[in-house]
Design an enzyme around this catalytic site. Structure first.
Site, short mmCIF file in Angstrom:
data_model
loop_
_atom_site.label_atom_id
_atom_site.label_comp_id
_atom_site.label_asym_id
_atom_site.label_seq_id
_atom_site.Cartn_x
_atom_site.Cartn_y
_atom_site.Cartn_z
N ASP A 22 0.82 -1.22 0.00
CA ASP A 22 0.00 0.00 0.00
C ASP A 22 0.85 1.27 0.00
O ASP A 22 1.96 1.28 0.53
CB ASP A 22 -0.92 -0.02 1.23
CG ASP A 22 -2.07 0.96 1.10
OD1 ASP A 22 -2.35 1.43 -0.02
OD2 ASP A 22 -2.69 1.25 2.13
N HIS A 39 2.12 2.94 -9.10
CA HIS A 39 1.94 1.49 -9.25
C HIS A 39 3.14 0.86 -9.98
O HIS A 39 3.55 -0.25 -9.66
CB HIS A 39 0.64 1.18 -9.99
CG HIS A 39 -0.59 1.65 -9.23
ND1 HIS A 39 -0.77 1.38 -7.90
CD2 HIS A 39 -1.67 2.38 -9.62
CE1 HIS A 39 -1.92 1.92 -7.50
NE2 HIS A 39 -2.48 2.54 -8.53
N LEU A 132 11.41 -19.88 -3.15
CA LEU A 132 10.25 -19.15 -2.60
C LEU A 132 9.00 -19.39 -3.45
O LEU A 132 9.07 -19.44 -4.67
CB LEU A 132 10.58 -17.65 -2.61
CG LEU A 132 9.46 -16.69 -2.19
CD1 LEU A 132 9.24 -16.76 -0.68
CD2 LEU A 132 9.79 -15.26 -2.60
C1 IPE Z 1 -5.46 -2.67 0.03
O1 IPE Z 1 -5.14 -1.32 -0.13
C2 IPE Z 1 -5.40 -3.38 -1.28
C3 IPE Z 1 -4.08 -3.48 -1.89
C4 IPE Z 1 -2.96 -3.04 -1.39
C5 IPE Z 1 -4.07 -4.13 -3.16
P1 IPE Z 1 -6.26 -0.21 -0.31
O2 IPE Z 1 -5.54 1.07 -0.50
O3 IPE Z 1 -7.22 -0.60 -1.37
O4 IPE Z 1 -7.00 -0.26 1.09
P2 IPE Z 1 -7.87 0.86 1.82
O5 IPE Z 1 -8.90 1.34 0.86
O6 IPE Z 1 -6.94 1.96 2.21
O7 IPE Z 1 -8.43 0.17 3.02
C1 IPE Z 2 -1.77 0.12 -3.28
O1 IPE Z 2 -1.50 1.48 -3.33
C2 IPE Z 2 -2.03 -0.47 -4.64
C3 IPE Z 2 -3.41 -0.87 -4.88
C4 IPE Z 2 -4.39 -0.80 -4.02
C5 IPE Z 2 -3.72 -1.38 -6.20
P1 IPE Z 2 -2.66 2.55 -3.34
O2 IPE Z 2 -3.01 2.83 -4.75
O3 IPE Z 2 -3.78 2.14 -2.46
O4 IPE Z 2 -1.91 3.80 -2.72
P2 IPE Z 2 -2.54 4.88 -1.74
O5 IPE Z 2 -3.06 4.13 -0.55
O6 IPE Z 2 -3.62 5.57 -2.49
O7 IPE Z 2 -1.39 5.75 -1.40
MG MG Z 3 -4.12 2.41 -0.49
#
Ligand code: IPE
Ligand code: IPE
Ligand code: MG
Length: 237
Positions: A22, A39, A132
């Site tokens: 995240d 990403h 792994l």
């Molecule tokens: C969780 O992150 C999903 C992934 C990292 C793929 P999100 O960014 O979607 O989660 P929330 O919305 O902050 O809970």
């Molecule tokens: C995690 O990073 C990747 C996915 C959920 C696909 P985010 O896109 O949620 O990044 P933030 O949380 O908005 O910074």
């Molecule tokens: Mg996120």
């Protein structure tokens, strides 16, 4: 290399680490870049961390790449993530020399046909790898997984007294791997976001403010070092 070998046998060593990757969006925002750039950077971090986990002898790594809730995001972001996945799947030859096995968990059915084909190809070509084992969670949601498990169990016609915790575990996407013993979430969020909710019942947790694209092997090393000092009781004394 020596993280595991130096560890005295009495200290807990993780077998299965699960990471919620995240913070990609915030990483991009800080640099005035589109979210997709975050990403892309996050995907690079994933490769580096997987290689590191393999090097230190970890058995299982499961990463959260796209949740069942992430479809709510703007169309172009979702498309960007799917294209990144596509590119990644076309390019995983690089894991071959590392002897890393690749698997996917989640409801893969709604994904584009070519992505499904690529997933199958990647799983098949890495099936004999003995290093792994990496699970990438795509269109994964813990509640969705449990709901699907219940449907399968009911459809199989078992009677209520035959339903056990083991039977439920056997009907999850993770049926053939042990539960994660260590769950890591970077980016300063303190929640599971529907990740491995059944499997994490007795996992240890580690949180960090570092955004996923900035996450380095040294952070994982720090986390594992802390894991060694956790006192896991599993309800006992
Ligand atoms: C969780 O992150 C999903 C992934 C990292 C793929 P999100 O960014 O979607 O989660 P929330 O919305 O902050 O809970
Ligand atoms: C995690 O990073 C990747 C996915 C959920 C696909 P985010 O896109 O949620 O990044 P933030 O949380 O908005 O910074
Ligand atoms: Mg996120």
């Amino acid at each position: 290399m020596g993280l595991f070998t130096k560890t005295p046998k009495t200290r807990p060593v993780p077998t299965h680490i699960a990471i919620i990757m995240d913070g990609n969006g915030r990483w991009a925002k800080k640099r005035a870049l589109p979210r997709t750039a975050g990403h892309i950077a996050g995907a690079k971090t994933f490769k580096e961390i997987a290689k590191y986990c393999n090097k230190i002898g970890l058995k299982y790594l499961t990463v959260y790449a796209f949740s069942t809730e992430n479809w709510k995001r703007p169309k172009d972001e979702v498309e960007g993530i799917m294209n990144l996945l596509r590119d990644y799947l076309k390019d995983t030859e690089n894991f071959k020399e590392d002897n890393i096995r690749l698997k996917f968990i989640g409801n893969l059915e709604p994904l584009a046909d070519d992505i499904k084909e690529l997933i199958k190809h990647n799983e098949e070509t890495s099936a004999d790898a003995t290093g792994l084992q990496v699970q990438i969670a795509i269109n994964y949601g813990g509640r969705d997984e449990i709901t699907n498990a219940v449907k399968k169990i009911v459809a199989s016609g078992v009677s209520p007294d035959e339903i056990t915790e083991d039977l439920i575990s056997q009907n999850l996407y993770t049926c053939d791997i042990p539960d994660p013993d260590f769950i890591i979430r970077p980016s300063g969020e303190y929640r599971l976001s529907n990740y491995l909710i059944w499997q994490s019942a007795y996992a240890e947790y580690w949180f960090s403010d570092v955004l996923w694209p900035d996450f380095k092997p040294k952070h994982l090393e720090l986390a594992i070092d802390e894991f060694h000092h956790r006192n896991r009781r599993f309800g006992g004394v």
